[in-house]
Design a protein around this motif. Structure first.
Motif, short mmCIF file in Angstrom:
data_model
loop_
_atom_site.label_atom_id
_atom_site.label_comp_id
_atom_site.label_asym_id
_atom_site.label_seq_id
_atom_site.Cartn_x
_atom_site.Cartn_y
_atom_site.Cartn_z
N VAL A 61 -44.07 80.09 84.77
CA VAL A 61 -45.52 80.00 84.81
C VAL A 61 -46.10 81.17 84.02
O VAL A 61 -45.68 82.31 84.18
N GLU A 62 -47.03 80.86 83.13
CA GLU A 62 -47.67 81.89 82.31
C GLU A 62 -49.17 81.91 82.58
O GLU A 62 -49.79 80.84 82.67
N ALA A 78 -42.02 79.81 88.82
CA ALA A 78 -41.67 78.84 87.78
C ALA A 78 -42.15 77.46 88.21
O ALA A 78 -42.30 77.18 89.41
N LYS A 79 -42.37 76.61 87.23
CA LYS A 79 -42.80 75.23 87.50
C LYS A 79 -41.66 74.28 87.20
O LYS A 79 -40.99 74.38 86.17
N GLY A 102 -38.02 73.05 80.02
CA GLY A 102 -37.00 73.30 81.04
C GLY A 102 -36.01 74.36 80.59
O GLY A 102 -34.80 74.16 80.68
N ASN A 103 -36.53 75.50 80.11
CA ASN A 103 -35.66 76.54 79.55
C ASN A 103 -34.67 77.09 80.56
O ASN A 103 -33.61 77.59 80.20
N LEU A 104 -34.99 77.02 81.84
CA LEU A 104 -34.05 77.43 82.89
C LEU A 104 -33.51 76.15 83.54
O LEU A 104 -34.29 75.33 84.05
N GLU A 146 -43.83 71.30 93.30
CA GLU A 146 -43.56 71.38 91.87
C GLU A 146 -43.39 72.82 91.39
O GLU A 146 -43.21 73.06 90.18
N TYR A 147 -43.38 73.76 92.32
CA TYR A 147 -43.22 75.17 91.98
C TYR A 147 -42.11 75.79 92.81
O TYR A 147 -41.80 75.32 93.91
#
Length: 265
Positions: free
Chosen positions: A131-132, A150-151, A173-175, A227-228
């Motif tokens: 999340v930014e 994160a989302k 989905g970088n992680l 969702e988080y």
């Protein structure tokens, strides 16, 4: 000959897409071309057969004659095999072969673009994006690291054949975490590769439900809390057993690009 193989074509397209001297990331068009090519690659074209992966299921470190007493330990110890195809400073190509129930834990890909193609089998994928702007929360344990919000991006079982999945340095989905529902194999392109000296180290995480920690009072969660998740840095899991295997597909014949001749726009 390797020159006409799909793997050779993948290498050559990666070579033209991920240039060491590029001032900006590759275009979305170039990435989509790579994705479309990977969609066409079959297990046979990379020297794989589905039935070979399940041979070691449940044996892990211990071999087929080990007592049933250790079956649960052997379950997590069953090896994930990595087949190295190609690596340079700009990108790497390889295949992860996962026996049933094996897990590649939640980890990140800092500053990297990754394309993943399930060659066969069923794979549960759970992935997040940060999340930014960054949102941190403190844990109750004084020596624990802060958790970061994160989302959820993906939480689904993917079954081959399916489209190549793309994750970008900040989105997509970088992680992610992989869990093999059945024996499966994943063709991966990472660009650029992990490089600790360049600040691209692989970091592992564990996730907690959003309700586990108290975020800032002014934080607005527009969608459902489900969702988080809060992610906490985790040491590399001791039960991650990965080994190198022998790539049996067609060998790559290296080619060389000259300035101004290799870029895809």
């Amino acid at each position: 000959m390797a020159k006409g193989s799909s793997v050779q074509a993948l290498y050559e397209l990666c070579k033209r897409t991920f240039l060491p001297s590029a001032a900006s990331p590759p275009s979305s068009h170039a990435i989509q071309m790579l994705s479309s090519l990977m969609d066409t690659i079959t297990p046979a074209e990379v020297g794989l057969e589905e039935e070979t992966l399940e041979d070691e299921r449940g044996h892990g470190f211990f071999g087929s004659n080990f007592s049933n007493y250790s079956s649960r330990t052997a379950r997590w110890a069953q090896p994930i095999t990595y087949l190295h195809i190609y690596e340079c400073d700009s990108f790497t190509i390889g295949i992860f072969c996962l026996p049933t129930s094996s897990v590649i834990p939640l980890h990140d890909h800092p500053g990297m673009t990754v394309l993943s193609k399930i060659l066969y089998g069923s794979l549960h994928v759970k992935s997040y994006d940060w999340v930014e702007p960054a949102c941190l929360a403190r844990t109750t344990e004084p020596f624990n690291s802060p958790v970061k919000l994160a989302k959820l991006h993906t939480d689904a079982v993917l079954v081959a054949p399916c489209q190549t999945k793309i994750l970008y340095p900040e989105t997509g989905g970088n992680l992610h975490c992989f869990t093999a529902v059945t024996p499966c194999a994943v063709l991966d392109v990472l660009a650029p590769p992990y490089d600790e000296a360049a600040g691209r180290s692989c970091t592992y995480y564990r996730d907690f439900p959003y309700s586990s920690f108290q975020g800032p009072a002014n934080l607005e969660i527009e969608e459902k809390e489900e969702e988080y998740a809060w992610l906490e840095v985790n040491n590399q899991p001791v039960n991650l057993y990965m080994r190198s295997g022998i790539y049996a597909g067609p060998a790559i014949q290296e080619t060389f690009c000259f300035p101004g001749t290799c870029n895809i726009v």
